[in-house]
Design a protein around this motif. Structure first.
Motif, PDB file in Angstrom:
ATOM      1  N   PHE A 100       4.261  28.055 -42.971  1.00  0.00           N
ATOM      2  CA  PHE A 100       3.615  27.339 -41.866  1.00  0.00           C
ATOM      3  C   PHE A 100       4.422  27.540 -40.600  1.00  0.00           C
ATOM      4  N   GLU A 101       3.697  27.678 -39.496  1.00  0.00           N
ATOM      5  CA  GLU A 101       4.319  27.909 -38.196  1.00  0.00           C
ATOM      6  C   GLU A 101       3.917  26.798 -37.238  1.00  0.00           C
ATOM      7  N   PRO A 102       4.841  25.902 -36.910  1.00  0.00           N
ATOM      8  CA  PRO A 102       4.494  24.837 -35.961  1.00  0.00           C
ATOM      9  C   PRO A 102       4.428  25.380 -34.527  1.00  0.00           C
ATOM     10  N   TYR A 103       3.572  24.763 -33.739  1.00  0.00           N
ATOM     11  CA  TYR A 103       3.489  25.080 -32.316  1.00  0.00           C
ATOM     12  C   TYR A 103       3.037  23.825 -31.578  1.00  0.00           C
ATOM     13  N   ALA A 104       3.322  23.779 -30.299  1.00  0.00           N
ATOM     14  CA  ALA A 104       2.970  22.611 -29.490  1.00  0.00           C
ATOM     15  C   ALA A 104       1.972  23.017 -28.413  1.00  0.00           C
ATOM     16  N   VAL A 105       1.053  22.125 -28.132  1.00  0.00           N
ATOM     17  CA  VAL A 105       0.085  22.323 -27.055  1.00  0.00           C
ATOM     18  C   VAL A 105       0.120  21.098 -26.159  1.00  0.00           C
ATOM     19  N   ALA A 106      -0.199  21.323 -24.915  1.00  0.00           N
ATOM     20  CA  ALA A 106      -0.243  20.202 -23.978  1.00  0.00           C
ATOM     21  C   ALA A 106      -1.518  19.413 -24.224  1.00  0.00           C
ATOM     22  N   ALA A 107      -1.370  18.115 -24.346  1.00  0.00           N
ATOM     23  CA  ALA A 107      -2.529  17.249 -24.554  1.00  0.00           C
ATOM     24  C   ALA A 107      -3.137  16.904 -23.203  1.00  0.00           C
ATOM     25  N   LYS A 108      -4.427  16.626 -23.202  1.00  0.00           N
ATOM     26  CA  LYS A 108      -5.094  16.214 -21.972  1.00  0.00           C
ATOM     27  C   LYS A 108      -4.527  14.876 -21.527  1.00  0.00           C
ATOM     28  N   ALA A 109      -4.354  14.747 -20.246  1.00  0.00           N
ATOM     29  CA  ALA A 109      -3.879  13.481 -19.704  1.00  0.00           C
ATOM     30  C   ALA A 109      -4.998  12.455 -19.823  1.00  0.00           C
ATOM     31  N   ARG A 110      -4.666  11.305 -20.343  1.00  0.00           N
ATOM     32  CA  ARG A 110      -5.666  10.239 -20.488  1.00  0.00           C
ATOM     33  C   ARG A 110      -5.565   9.313 -19.304  1.00  0.00           C
ATOM     34  N   THR A 111      -6.704   8.973 -18.768  1.00  0.00           N
ATOM     35  CA  THR A 111      -6.726   8.027 -17.660  1.00  0.00           C
ATOM     36  C   THR A 111      -7.162   6.681 -18.205  1.00  0.00           C
ATOM     37  N   ARG A 112      -6.622   5.654 -17.627  1.00  0.00           N
ATOM     38  CA  ARG A 112      -6.965   4.301 -18.070  1.00  0.00           C
ATOM     39  C   ARG A 112      -8.084   3.771 -17.199  1.00  0.00           C
ATOM     40  N   ARG A 113      -8.977   3.070 -17.833  1.00  0.00           N
ATOM     41  CA  ARG A 113     -10.083   2.435 -17.115  1.00  0.00           C
ATOM     42  C   ARG A 113      -9.960   0.931 -17.242  1.00  0.00           C
ATOM     43  N   ALA A 114     -10.456   0.271 -16.259  1.00  0.00           N
ATOM     44  CA  ALA A 114     -10.459  -1.193 -16.302  1.00  0.00           C
ATOM     45  C   ALA A 114     -11.466  -1.643 -17.349  1.00  0.00           C
ATOM     46  N   ALA A 115     -11.292  -2.837 -17.849  1.00  0.00           N
ATOM     47  CA  ALA A 115     -12.199  -3.381 -18.867  1.00  0.00           C
ATOM     48  C   ALA A 115     -13.620  -3.402 -18.331  1.00  0.00           C
ATOM     49  N   GLY A 116     -14.549  -2.894 -19.116  1.00  0.00           N
ATOM     50  CA  GLY A 116     -15.945  -2.899 -18.735  1.00  0.00           C
ATOM     51  C   GLY A 116     -16.355  -1.740 -17.853  1.00  0.00           C
ATOM     52  N   GLU A 117     -15.411  -0.943 -17.395  1.00  0.00           N
ATOM     53  CA  GLU A 117     -15.734   0.180 -16.526  1.00  0.00           C
ATOM     54  C   GLU A 117     -16.271   1.333 -17.372  1.00  0.00           C
ATOM     55  N   THR A 118     -17.287   1.982 -16.880  1.00  0.00           N
ATOM     56  CA  THR A 118     -17.867   3.123 -17.592  1.00  0.00           C
ATOM     57  C   THR A 118     -17.323   4.415 -17.015  1.00  0.00           C
ATOM     58  N   LYS A 119     -17.757   5.553 -17.582  1.00  0.00           N
ATOM     59  CA  LYS A 119     -17.286   6.852 -17.102  1.00  0.00           C
ATOM     60  C   LYS A 119     -17.695   7.104 -15.663  1.00  0.00           C
ATOM     61  N   SER A 120     -18.907   6.724 -15.299  1.00  0.00           N
ATOM     62  CA  SER A 120     -19.346   6.935 -13.926  1.00  0.00           C
ATOM     63  C   SER A 120     -18.815   5.798 -13.062  1.00  0.00           C
ATOM     64  N   SER A 121     -18.643   6.092 -11.800  1.00  0.00           N
ATOM     65  CA  SER A 121     -18.109   5.061 -10.904  1.00  0.00           C
ATOM     66  C   SER A 121     -19.197   4.027 -10.610  1.00  0.00           C
TER      67      SER A 121
END
Length: 108
Positions: free
Chosen positions: A72-93
Protein backbone atom coordinates in the motif's frame (compact mmCIF):
# COMPACT_ATOMS: atom_id res chain seq x y z
CA UNK A 1 -6.47 20.46 5.79
CA UNK A 2 -5.06 17.30 4.18
CA UNK A 3 -6.79 13.99 3.73
CA UNK A 4 -4.61 10.87 3.72
CA UNK A 5 -5.60 8.13 1.28
CA UNK A 6 -3.76 5.10 -0.09
CA UNK A 7 -3.37 2.91 -3.14
CA UNK A 8 -3.92 -0.80 -2.42
CA UNK A 9 -1.62 -2.79 -4.72
CA UNK A 10 -2.39 -6.41 -3.74
CA UNK A 11 -3.94 -7.34 -7.09
CA UNK A 12 -0.95 -5.95 -9.02
CA UNK A 13 1.56 -7.70 -6.75
CA UNK A 14 -0.28 -10.99 -7.21
CA UNK A 15 -0.31 -10.58 -11.01
CA UNK A 16 3.42 -9.80 -11.01
CA UNK A 17 3.95 -13.17 -9.33
CA UNK A 18 1.63 -15.13 -11.63
CA UNK A 19 -1.29 -15.35 -9.19
CA UNK A 20 -4.45 -14.41 -11.06
CA UNK A 21 -7.26 -16.00 -9.04
CA UNK A 22 -8.16 -14.60 -5.64
CA UNK A 23 -8.23 -18.17 -4.28
CA UNK A 24 -4.55 -18.59 -5.24
CA UNK A 25 -3.81 -16.51 -2.17
CA UNK A 26 -5.55 -18.88 0.27
CA UNK A 27 -2.90 -21.65 0.46
CA UNK A 28 -0.10 -19.08 0.71
CA UNK A 29 -1.77 -17.45 3.70
CA UNK A 30 -2.74 -20.81 5.25
CA UNK A 31 0.96 -21.82 5.21
CA UNK A 32 1.56 -18.75 7.36
CA UNK A 33 -1.25 -19.44 9.83
CA UNK A 34 -3.89 -17.16 8.31
CA UNK A 35 -7.21 -18.84 7.47
CA UNK A 36 -9.48 -16.78 5.22
CA UNK A 37 -12.63 -17.80 3.41
CA UNK A 38 -12.84 -17.47 -0.36
CA UNK A 39 -15.13 -14.44 0.02
CA UNK A 40 -12.73 -12.76 2.44
CA UNK A 41 -9.85 -13.31 0.01
CA UNK A 42 -11.97 -11.94 -2.84
CA UNK A 43 -12.77 -8.76 -0.88
CA UNK A 44 -9.13 -8.39 0.15
CA UNK A 45 -7.87 -8.65 -3.43
CA UNK A 46 -10.59 -6.79 -5.33
CA UNK A 47 -11.39 -4.07 -2.83
CA UNK A 48 -9.49 -1.56 -0.77
CA UNK A 49 -9.61 -2.61 2.88
CA UNK A 50 -10.28 0.02 5.51
CA UNK A 51 -8.91 -2.18 8.30
CA UNK A 52 -6.31 -4.93 8.11
CA UNK A 53 -4.72 -6.85 10.95
CA UNK A 54 -0.96 -6.83 11.22
CA UNK A 55 -0.72 -10.66 11.10
CA UNK A 56 -2.52 -10.63 7.74
CA UNK A 57 -0.31 -7.78 6.50
CA UNK A 58 2.81 -9.65 7.59
CA UNK A 59 1.60 -12.89 5.96
CA UNK A 60 0.83 -11.06 2.70
CA UNK A 61 4.26 -9.45 2.65
CA UNK A 62 5.97 -12.78 3.38
CA UNK A 63 3.90 -14.74 0.83
CA UNK A 64 4.44 -12.19 -1.92
CA UNK A 65 8.05 -11.38 -0.94
CA UNK A 66 7.31 -7.68 -0.74
CA UNK A 67 7.57 -4.80 1.68
CA UNK A 68 4.52 -3.12 3.24
CA UNK A 69 5.34 0.01 1.22
CA UNK A 70 4.83 -2.02 -1.97
CA UNK A 71 1.50 -3.39 -0.76
CA UNK A 72 0.00 0.00 0.00
CA UNK A 73 1.16 3.49 -0.87
CA UNK A 74 -0.18 6.35 1.25
CA UNK A 75 -0.64 9.79 -0.27
CA UNK A 76 -2.20 13.05 0.86
CA UNK A 77 -4.61 15.32 -0.98
CA UNK A 78 -5.80 18.77 -0.08
CA UNK A 79 -9.35 18.72 1.22
CA UNK A 80 -11.88 21.31 0.13
CA UNK A 81 -12.16 24.19 2.53
CA UNK A 82 -15.46 24.03 4.37
CA UNK A 83 -17.34 27.21 5.00
CA UNK A 84 -19.57 27.60 8.00
CA UNK A 85 -23.12 28.77 7.63
CA UNK A 86 -25.33 30.33 10.22
CA UNK A 87 -28.15 28.21 11.61
CA UNK A 88 -31.03 28.02 9.17
CA UNK A 89 -29.04 29.51 6.30
CA UNK A 90 -29.33 27.71 2.98
CA UNK A 91 -26.81 27.41 0.15
CA UNK A 92 -28.27 30.37 -1.70
CA UNK A 93 -28.02 33.79 -0.16
CA UNK A 94 -31.14 35.30 1.43
CA UNK A 95 -31.20 37.99 -1.30
CA UNK A 96 -31.70 35.27 -3.93
CA UNK A 97 -34.81 33.91 -2.22
CA UNK A 98 -38.23 35.19 -3.22
CA UNK A 99 -40.93 35.75 -0.68
CA UNK A 100 -44.12 33.83 -1.31
CA UNK A 101 -47.11 35.86 -2.47
CA UNK A 102 -49.69 36.19 0.30
CA UNK A 103 -52.95 34.35 -0.32
CA UNK A 104 -56.09 36.40 -0.96
CA UNK A 105 -59.32 35.27 0.63
CA UNK A 106 -62.35 36.01 -1.52
CA UNK A 107 -65.88 35.66 -0.08
CA UNK A 108 -68.61 34.67 -2.45
Amino acid sequence: MRVVKYHWNLRQLMADRGLYATTDLLPLLADRGIELSASQAFRLVTGTPERLSLPIMAALCDALACEPSELFEPYAVAAKARTRRAAGETKSSPADLKRPTPARIVKE
